[in-house]
Design a protein around this motif. Sequence first.
Motif, short mmCIF file in Angstrom:
data_model
loop_
_atom_site.label_atom_id
_atom_site.label_comp_id
_atom_site.label_asym_id
_atom_site.label_seq_id
_atom_site.Cartn_x
_atom_site.Cartn_y
_atom_site.Cartn_z
N PRO A 1 -189.67 5.05 -75.79
CA PRO A 1 -188.66 5.75 -75.00
C PRO A 1 -187.43 6.19 -75.80
N ARG B 1 -193.55 10.29 -74.91
CA ARG B 1 -192.10 10.05 -75.03
C ARG B 1 -191.56 9.28 -73.82
N HIS B 2 -192.18 8.15 -73.54
CA HIS B 2 -191.77 7.29 -72.43
C HIS B 2 -192.11 5.85 -72.79
N THR C 1 -194.46 1.32 -61.77
CA THR C 1 -193.80 2.50 -62.33
C THR C 1 -192.31 2.43 -62.09
N ARG D 1 -188.30 4.11 -63.53
CA ARG D 1 -187.54 5.07 -64.34
C ARG D 1 -186.29 4.37 -64.82
#
Length: 98
Positions: A48, A73-74, A80, A82
């Motif tokens: 990330p 790119r995480h 899940t 954020r």
Amino acid sequence: LVSRALDASMRDGACEREHAIMLDIGSNYGYYGVWAAAAGCRVVLFDPQPACQAGVQWAIEHNNLRARARLVRHGVAYPTARLPVSSDTGCDGHFPFN
């Protein structure tokens, strides 16, 4: 320990199995994932941190590994989630969540 496990897996033919994919989760600069891709494995690298992503992408390009290595790119999380990551922390594996 990780290096020995990777060596043993590659000698065992693990990379040659039909659906074999190595996941490098929290890849930082991609040392293990790029090494495995250079040895013939298909690899997906996750990180990330923007500075780490730049280093991994450079290594993939510089070593002509686009056919075997893919950068995501995480981070990886379950369930899940954020979690925005600060972009100015470098690539040291320690980062504050915004």
